[in-house]
Design an enzyme around this catalytic site. Sequence first.
Site, short mmCIF file in Angstrom:
data_model
loop_
_atom_site.label_atom_id
_atom_site.label_comp_id
_atom_site.label_asym_id
_atom_site.label_seq_id
_atom_site.Cartn_x
_atom_site.Cartn_y
_atom_site.Cartn_z
N ASN A 17 0.90 -1.31 0.03
CA ASN A 17 0.01 -0.01 0.21
C ASN A 17 0.87 1.40 -0.07
OD1 ASN A 17 -3.05 -0.18 0.20
ND2 ASN A 17 -2.15 -1.88 1.66
N LEU A 88 1.32 -1.52 12.78
CA LEU A 88 0.74 -2.25 13.75
C LEU A 88 0.91 -1.61 15.30
CD1 LEU A 88 1.59 -5.77 12.09
CD2 LEU A 88 -0.46 -4.20 11.85
N ASN A 105 -6.00 5.79 8.91
CA ASN A 105 -5.40 4.36 8.80
C ASN A 105 -6.42 3.29 7.81
OD1 ASN A 105 -4.31 1.75 9.84
ND2 ASN A 105 -6.15 1.26 10.49
N HIS A 107 -7.98 -0.30 7.25
CA HIS A 107 -8.04 -1.61 7.96
C HIS A 107 -8.65 -2.54 7.09
CE1 HIS A 107 -8.46 -4.20 11.37
NE2 HIS A 107 -9.68 -4.55 11.03
N ASP A 148 -8.53 0.96 15.85
CA ASP A 148 -9.53 0.94 15.00
C ASP A 148 -10.96 1.45 15.37
OD1 ASP A 148 -7.77 -0.82 13.27
OD2 ASP A 148 -8.40 -2.62 14.53
N GLU A 177 -8.08 -2.06 -1.43
CA GLU A 177 -7.17 -1.02 -0.87
C GLU A 177 -6.41 0.06 -1.99
OE1 GLU A 177 -6.33 -2.87 3.26
OE2 GLU A 177 -4.72 -3.54 1.76
C1 GAR Z 1 -3.06 -4.24 4.79
O1 GAR Z 1 -3.95 -5.20 4.07
C2 GAR Z 1 -3.80 -3.30 5.64
O2 GAR Z 1 -4.99 -3.02 5.40
C3 GAR Z 1 -3.46 -4.08 6.78
O3 GAR Z 1 -2.13 -4.58 6.54
C4 GAR Z 1 -2.10 -4.85 5.15
C5 GAR Z 1 -0.65 -4.27 4.96
O4 GAR Z 1 -0.46 -4.80 3.51
N1 GAR Z 1 -3.61 -3.32 7.85
C6 GAR Z 1 -4.06 -3.77 9.12
O5 GAR Z 1 -4.52 -4.94 9.46
C7 GAR Z 1 -4.09 -3.03 10.30
N2 GAR Z 1 -4.87 -3.39 11.62
P1 GAR Z 1 0.91 -4.05 2.75
O6 GAR Z 1 1.97 -3.89 3.59
O7 GAR Z 1 1.05 -5.04 1.61
O8 GAR Z 1 0.28 -2.67 2.44
#
Ligand code: GAR
Length: 200
Positions: A17, A88, A105, A107, A148, A177
């Site tokens: 992301n 995190l 953020n 989620h 969250d 996303e």
């Molecule tokens: C994403 O899917 C994001 O929504 C999630 O971590 C992933 C990171 O993916 N976030 C959470 O779970 C926060 N509670 P990435 O490192 O490939 O962007």
Amino acid sequence: MDEKIRVAVFASGNGTNAQNIAEYFKDNPRVEICRIYSDKPNARVLERASSLGIATFVFSRKELSNSDIVLKKLKENNTSFIVLAGFLLKIPDNILEAFPNKIVNIHPALLPKYGGKGMYGMHVHRAVKASGDDRSGITIHFVNSNYDEGNIIFQAWVPVEENDSPEDIAQKVHRLEYRHFPKVIEELLFSAETDQNKQR
Ligand code: GAR
């Protein structure tokens, strides 16, 4: 010309992301992804930052929660907006207070379902699968001091088919996303509330 709006991205892991956001704004004359922040010195996101030519800052959990080191760096960089993209740790009060309604953020589920401590990444998709829900999605929300629970800005959903694995759900959610997160960020940056460059 107005100064660029300087955006910091926080990520703990892979960073797809973060990369997608950086690529989206790459040629935008008004927005700069000025630094990627991570609490994990070996996170893949740091390699992505280096390939993208974006500066990084790595800090420990302790430095984030018990010192002003991260806040100082954000200020030094004239940061106006913070994006959490797979980050995190909890954002401490000193940073929340310095950036009111300027931290968002993403989620990977439809909050308020499947949120809270320990609910991140594949844990979320496994919980969705186990529940038998017929849809999942993404929630983009403002960040406050509870995991969250900040005000929801945007949600989008996808169907979960009976034979989808947690990995299939993850893939569908990631696609959502990539499609929506940069655009929602852009809208927020240029909304009256967050546009710091207005009339400067
Ligand atoms: C994403 O899917 C994001 O929504 C999630 O971590 C992933 C990171 O993916 N976030 C959470 O779970 C926060 N509670 P990435 O490192 O490939 O962007």
